[in-house]
Design a protein around this motif. Structure first.
Motif, PDB file in Angstrom:
ATOM      1  N   TYR A   8     -52.709 -15.669  28.542  1.00 59.84           N
ATOM      2  CA  TYR A   8     -53.750 -16.754  29.083  1.00 59.84           C
ATOM      3  C   TYR A   8     -54.123 -16.322  30.732  1.00 59.84           C
ATOM      4  CZ  TYR A   8     -55.907 -21.275  30.587  1.00 59.84           C
ATOM      5  OH  TYR A   8     -56.364 -22.340  31.152  1.00 59.84           O
ATOM      6  N   ALA A   9     -53.006 -16.200  31.115  1.00 57.70           N
ATOM      7  CA  ALA A   9     -53.053 -15.768  32.643  1.00 57.70           C
ATOM      8  C   ALA A   9     -53.960 -14.790  32.895  1.00 57.70           C
ATOM      9  CB  ALA A   9     -51.683 -15.869  33.139  1.00 57.70           C
ATOM     10  N   GLY A  10     -53.576 -13.645  32.176  1.00 58.87           N
ATOM     11  CA  GLY A  10     -54.539 -12.614  32.398  1.00 58.87           C
ATOM     12  C   GLY A  10     -55.913 -12.668  31.973  1.00 58.87           C
ATOM     13  N   ARG A  11     -56.148 -13.338  30.973  1.00 59.30           N
ATOM     14  CA  ARG A  11     -57.623 -13.657  30.648  1.00 59.30           C
ATOM     15  C   ARG A  11     -58.147 -14.455  31.747  1.00 59.30           C
ATOM     16  NH1 ARG A  11     -60.636 -15.474  26.245  1.00 59.30           N
ATOM     17  NH2 ARG A  11     -59.203 -14.216  24.990  1.00 59.30           N
ATOM     18  N   LEU A  12     -57.559 -15.426  32.592  1.00 60.70           N
ATOM     19  CA  LEU A  12     -58.062 -16.050  33.655  1.00 60.70           C
ATOM     20  C   LEU A  12     -58.222 -15.072  35.004  1.00 60.70           C
ATOM     21  CD1 LEU A  12     -55.787 -19.159  33.969  1.00 60.70           C
ATOM     22  CD2 LEU A  12     -58.159 -19.151  33.191  1.00 60.70           C
ATOM     23  N   ALA A  13     -57.433 -13.963  34.951  1.00 62.49           N
ATOM     24  CA  ALA A  13     -57.627 -13.261  36.233  1.00 62.49           C
ATOM     25  C   ALA A  13     -58.466 -12.096  35.785  1.00 62.49           C
ATOM     26  CB  ALA A  13     -56.123 -12.814  36.691  1.00 62.49           C
ATOM     27  N   ARG A  14     -58.868 -11.957  34.414  1.00 64.43           N
ATOM     28  CA  ARG A  14     -59.431 -10.785  34.084  1.00 64.43           C
ATOM     29  C   ARG A  14     -58.870  -9.339  34.251  1.00 64.43           C
ATOM     30  NH1 ARG A  14     -65.821 -12.667  35.167  1.00 64.43           N
ATOM     31  NH2 ARG A  14     -65.699 -14.605  33.819  1.00 64.43           N
ATOM     32  N   VAL A  15     -57.642  -9.335  33.844  1.00 67.16           N
ATOM     33  CA  VAL A  15     -56.612  -8.294  34.126  1.00 67.16           C
ATOM     34  C   VAL A  15     -55.828  -8.291  32.751  1.00 67.16           C
ATOM     35  CG1 VAL A  15     -56.575  -8.458  36.541  1.00 67.16           C
ATOM     36  CG2 VAL A  15     -54.696  -9.447  35.227  1.00 67.16           C
ATOM     37  N   PRO A  16     -55.328  -6.871  32.493  1.00 70.77           N
ATOM     38  CA  PRO A  16     -54.752  -6.678  31.350  1.00 70.77           C
ATOM     39  C   PRO A  16     -53.421  -7.494  31.256  1.00 70.77           C
ATOM     40  CG  PRO A  16     -55.698  -4.425  32.248  1.00 70.77           C
ATOM     41  CD  PRO A  16     -55.667  -5.635  33.071  1.00 70.77           C
ATOM     42  N   ALA A  17     -52.920  -7.905  30.218  1.00 67.30           N
ATOM     43  CA  ALA A  17     -51.550  -8.351  30.103  1.00 67.30           C
ATOM     44  C   ALA A  17     -50.935  -7.635  29.052  1.00 67.30           C
ATOM     45  CB  ALA A  17     -51.845  -9.907  29.837  1.00 67.30           C
ATOM     46  N   THR A  18     -49.789  -7.152  29.169  1.00 70.85           N
ATOM     47  CA  THR A  18     -48.923  -6.656  28.518  1.00 70.85           C
ATOM     48  C   THR A  18     -47.406  -7.397  28.245  1.00 70.85           C
ATOM     49  OG1 THR A  18     -49.613  -4.205  29.296  1.00 70.85           O
ATOM     50  CG2 THR A  18     -47.523  -4.607  27.981  1.00 70.85           C
ATOM     51  N   ILE A  19     -47.360  -7.597  27.074  1.00 68.17           N
ATOM     52  CA  ILE A  19     -46.270  -8.660  26.303  1.00 68.17           C
ATOM     53  C   ILE A  19     -45.309  -7.582  25.507  1.00 68.17           C
ATOM     54  CG2 ILE A  19     -45.637 -10.929  25.658  1.00 68.17           C
ATOM     55  CD1 ILE A  19     -47.860 -10.683  27.679  1.00 68.17           C
ATOM     56  N   TYR A  20     -43.977  -7.422  26.024  1.00 73.31           N
ATOM     57  CA  TYR A  20     -42.666  -7.068  25.494  1.00 73.31           C
ATOM     58  C   TYR A  20     -42.341  -8.123  24.528  1.00 73.31           C
ATOM     59  CZ  TYR A  20     -43.017  -2.345  27.224  1.00 73.31           C
ATOM     60  OH  TYR A  20     -43.544  -0.855  27.561  1.00 73.31           O
TER      61      TYR A  20
END
Length: 327
Positions: free
Chosen positions: A100-112
């Protein structure tokens, strides 16, 4: 791992009510102010549960309290710091919050993610357009892999529980509880790594010094409980609970210090007790809580913590889901 070491150097005294109030301002409009609901009236009031108050973080954006800490972390960073993307390891809920934070910042979010992550969480993460990497038998294994990639690629790493900024974000739950019910005597909080209970306890004790904070862990993931009993940080050999969000094999010294300072007692609940609590929440109140989300209620329904006559108790329902209802 350099990043992990940096987190361990933080002191408990760095997190105060001031940081938590600043977090509340920073995240306003990006997270929900969740309701505080009385259980009364219910058909079957068990162990004075009829007078129990519930803080419904299961209604939070992304489905759990984790959005508070992740958004506070994001809003504390500069655009340059997140330009290469953000990364974390998670049992599911923190990953959703970072996505969700990545969506707000419009940057890729990688989740392990560990191999124990539920299909429901994977489905939700895919809907938030996160990049998923399933690696490791537990969160701790996934976290080591995420830290290595963060250092190699210069990505912003979001620790799920041992970052003062994350803890301050979670502490806004405590602010809201005591704003809505200033006379609460006891708050019961589930423990995974210890970030939520740390933040809630700091906020609650700053506002109402005599309030009691009770922690709850699964029998099969008694990480903080065993560390406190041993007098030092320990790492469990394995996790034996279906409540994935509570499945950290080890906490960090920052969280252990805060728990020792602020938490009156920690109770252990079984998966069956969490399942019974999740079903009670659903059939009595229409609340869809995952196993981890029902842990705080389970310690009361299971008679581990017995409120005194007239005691005003609030349990944090920390995450949504159907694993406890369907199993």
């Amino acid at each position: 791992m350099g990043l992990s070491t940096n987190y361990e150097k933080h002191k408990a005294s760095e997190i105060t009510i001031r940081e938590i109030r600043e977090a509340a301002t920073r995240i306003k409009g990006y997270v929900r102010r969740t309701p505080l609901m009385s259980c009364s009236p219910v058909r079957d009031a068990v162990n004075r549960a009829e007078s129990l108050q519930l803080k419904l973080e299961c209604l939070q954006v992304t489905g759990s309290f984790k959005a508070r800490g992740a958004v506070n972390k994001l809003k504390s960073l500069t655009p340059d710091a997140t330009a290469r993307g953000i990364i974390t390891a998670s049992g599911g809920n923190h990953g959703l919050a970072v996505a969700y934070a990545g969506r707000l910042a419009r940057v890729p979010a990688t989740i392990y993610l560990p191999v124990t992550v539920s299909e429901e969480k994977i489905h939700k993460l895919n809907r938030w357009d996160a990049r998923l990497v399933i690696e490791g038998a537990s969160w701790d294994d996934s976290n080591r892999a995420a830290l290595a990639v963060a250092e190699r690629d210069g990505m912003a790493y979001f620790h799920p529980f041992a970052d003062p900024v994350i803890i301050a974000g979670q502490g806004t739950i405590g602010l809201e509880i005591l704003e809505d019910a200033p006379d609460i005597d006891t708050i019961v909080v589930a423990i995974g790594g210890g970030g939520m209970i740390s933040g809630v306890a700091i906020a609650a004790h700053a506002i109402r010094p005599g309030i009691r904070i009770i922690g709850v862990e699964p029998v099969g993931a008694a990480t903080v409980y065993k560390s406190i009993k041993a007098g030092h940080r320990i790492e469990l050999e394995k996790i034996e609970t279906a409540a994935g969000p509570l499945g950290a094999r080890a906490s960090e010294q920052l969280n252990l210090d805060l728990v020792q300072e602020h938490v009156s007692e920690i109770f252990l609940v079984t998966d069956d007790e969490m399942r019974n609590a999740a079903r009670w929440l659903w059939f009595e109140l229409g609340i869809a809580a995952e196993l981890a989300g029902a842990a705080a209620v389970a310690t009361i329904l299971g008679s581990h913590y017995r409120p005194a006559e007239g005691e005003r108790v609030c349990a944090v329902v920390c995450g949504s889901g159907t694993d406890g209802i369907e199993a």
